[in-house]
Motif scaffolding. Structure first.
Motif, PDB file in Angstrom:
ATOM      1  N   LEU A  11       0.854  -1.184   0.000  1.00 50.08           N
ATOM      2  CA  LEU A  11       0.000   0.000   0.000  1.00 50.08           C
ATOM      3  C   LEU A  11       0.891   1.235   0.000  1.00 50.08           C
ATOM      4  O   LEU A  11       1.880   1.292   0.735  1.00 50.08           O
ATOM      5  N   PHE A  12       0.548   2.221  -0.824  1.00 52.59           N
ATOM      6  CA  PHE A  12       1.350   3.436  -0.934  1.00 52.59           C
ATOM      7  C   PHE A  12       0.509   4.652  -0.592  1.00 52.59           C
ATOM      8  O   PHE A  12      -0.675   4.713  -0.927  1.00 52.59           O
ATOM      9  N   ALA A  26       5.284   3.291   2.258  1.00 56.13           N
ATOM     10  CA  ALA A  26       4.997   2.001   1.646  1.00 56.13           C
ATOM     11  C   ALA A  26       4.745   1.010   2.778  1.00 56.13           C
ATOM     12  O   ALA A  26       5.577   0.863   3.667  1.00 56.13           O
ATOM     13  N   THR A  27       3.598   0.349   2.730  1.00 54.80           N
ATOM     14  CA  THR A  27       3.239  -0.613   3.763  1.00 54.80           C
ATOM     15  C   THR A  27       3.160  -1.999   3.147  1.00 54.80           C
ATOM     16  O   THR A  27       2.345  -2.243   2.249  1.00 54.80           O
ATOM     17  N   LEU A  28       4.029  -2.899   3.595  1.00 53.43           N
ATOM     18  CA  LEU A  28       3.955  -4.295   3.145  1.00 53.43           C
ATOM     19  C   LEU A  28       2.665  -4.874   3.704  1.00 53.43           C
ATOM     20  O   LEU A  28       2.401  -4.762   4.899  1.00 53.43           O
ATOM     21  N   ASN A  29       1.872  -5.509   2.846  1.00 51.41           N
ATOM     22  CA  ASN A  29       0.537  -5.927   3.236  1.00 51.41           C
ATOM     23  C   ASN A  29       0.277  -7.391   2.888  1.00 51.41           C
ATOM     24  O   ASN A  29      -0.655  -7.716   2.151  1.00 51.41           O
ATOM     25  N   LEU A  63       8.887   2.878   5.516  1.00 54.18           N
ATOM     26  CA  LEU A  63       8.513   1.517   5.132  1.00 54.18           C
ATOM     27  C   LEU A  63       8.025   0.809   6.382  1.00 54.18           C
ATOM     28  O   LEU A  63       8.756   0.706   7.376  1.00 54.18           O
ATOM     29  N   ASP A  64       6.772   0.345   6.352  1.00 48.77           N
ATOM     30  CA  ASP A  64       6.234  -0.392   7.480  1.00 48.77           C
ATOM     31  C   ASP A  64       5.452  -1.591   6.962  1.00 48.77           C
ATOM     32  O   ASP A  64       5.482  -1.883   5.762  1.00 48.77           O
ATOM     33  N   ALA A  65       4.779  -2.301   7.836  1.00 48.27           N
ATOM     34  CA  ALA A  65       4.089  -3.525   7.442  1.00 48.27           C
ATOM     35  C   ALA A  65       2.861  -3.767   8.301  1.00 48.27           C
ATOM     36  O   ALA A  65       2.786  -3.305   9.439  1.00 48.27           O
ATOM     37  N   THR A  66       1.919  -4.495   7.726  1.00 48.17           N
ATOM     38  CA  THR A  66       0.735  -4.912   8.464  1.00 48.17           C
ATOM     39  C   THR A  66       1.043  -6.207   9.205  1.00 48.17           C
ATOM     40  O   THR A  66       2.015  -6.889   8.909  1.00 48.17           O
TER      41      THR A  66
END
Length: 124
Positions: A11-12, A26-29, A63-66
Motif C-alpha cells: 500500500l502506498f 509504503a506498507t507491506l501488506n 517503510l512499514d508492514a501490516t
C-alpha cells in the motif's frame, strides 16, 4: 491508505506534515506470508521507491508492514517456486528474486532520500 484496495500486497500513500514536508509511505501488506517479499511486491516497490527518490518534494520514505508477527521475513520462496513452475519446461526465468531484491536494495541505499523502516515485530 488512500484509495487502494486492502488486498494489494503493498500500500502506498504520501503523508503531508504540518510544516509542509511530504513523506512517501509504503506498507507491506501480506501478513499471512509474514510480509515476505513476493515478485509482485518487488515489482510494485521498485518504481515507487525510484519515483519518490526523484521527487524533490519528498523529504523521506517510511517503510512499514501490516500484521503483528513479522515486519518482513525476507523473500517469498513459495511465490518464487510457483512462478518458476508456471514457466514452460526448460525455460529460464528472466528474473530472479535476489536480483530484483538487490535492485530494490540498491535503490534504497543509493537514493539521497532518507528512509525509515518501522518494525513493530521481528525483522529479517
Amino acid at each position: 491508505m488512500s484509495d487502494q484496495p486492502a488486498s494489494q500486497p503493498v500500500l502506498f500513500e504520501t503523508l503531508q506534515t504540518a510544516s509542509g514536508h511530504r513523506f512517501g509511505r509504503a506498507t507491506l501488506n501480506a501478513p499471512a506470508s509474514l510480509n515476505s517479499l513476493s515478485l509482485e511486491m518487488v515489482d510494485l516497490l521498485n518504481p515507487q521507491l525510484a519515483a519518490w527518490a526523484a521527487d524533490p518534494h519528498i523529504a523521506g520514505v517510511i517503510l512499514d508492514a501490516t500484521g503483528e508477527k513479522a515486519f518482513c521475513a525476507g523473500g517469498d520462496v513459495v511465490d518464487l517456486v510457483k512462478a518458476i513452475r508456471a514457466l514452460p519446461p526448460g525455460q529460464v526465468p528472466p528474473w530472479l528474486l535476489p536480483s530484483s531484491s538487490a535492485n530494490m536494495s540498491w535503490t534504497c541505499s543509493s537514493t539521497p532520500t532518507p528512509s525509515l523502516s518501522c518494525a513493530g515485530a521481528m525483522a529479517s
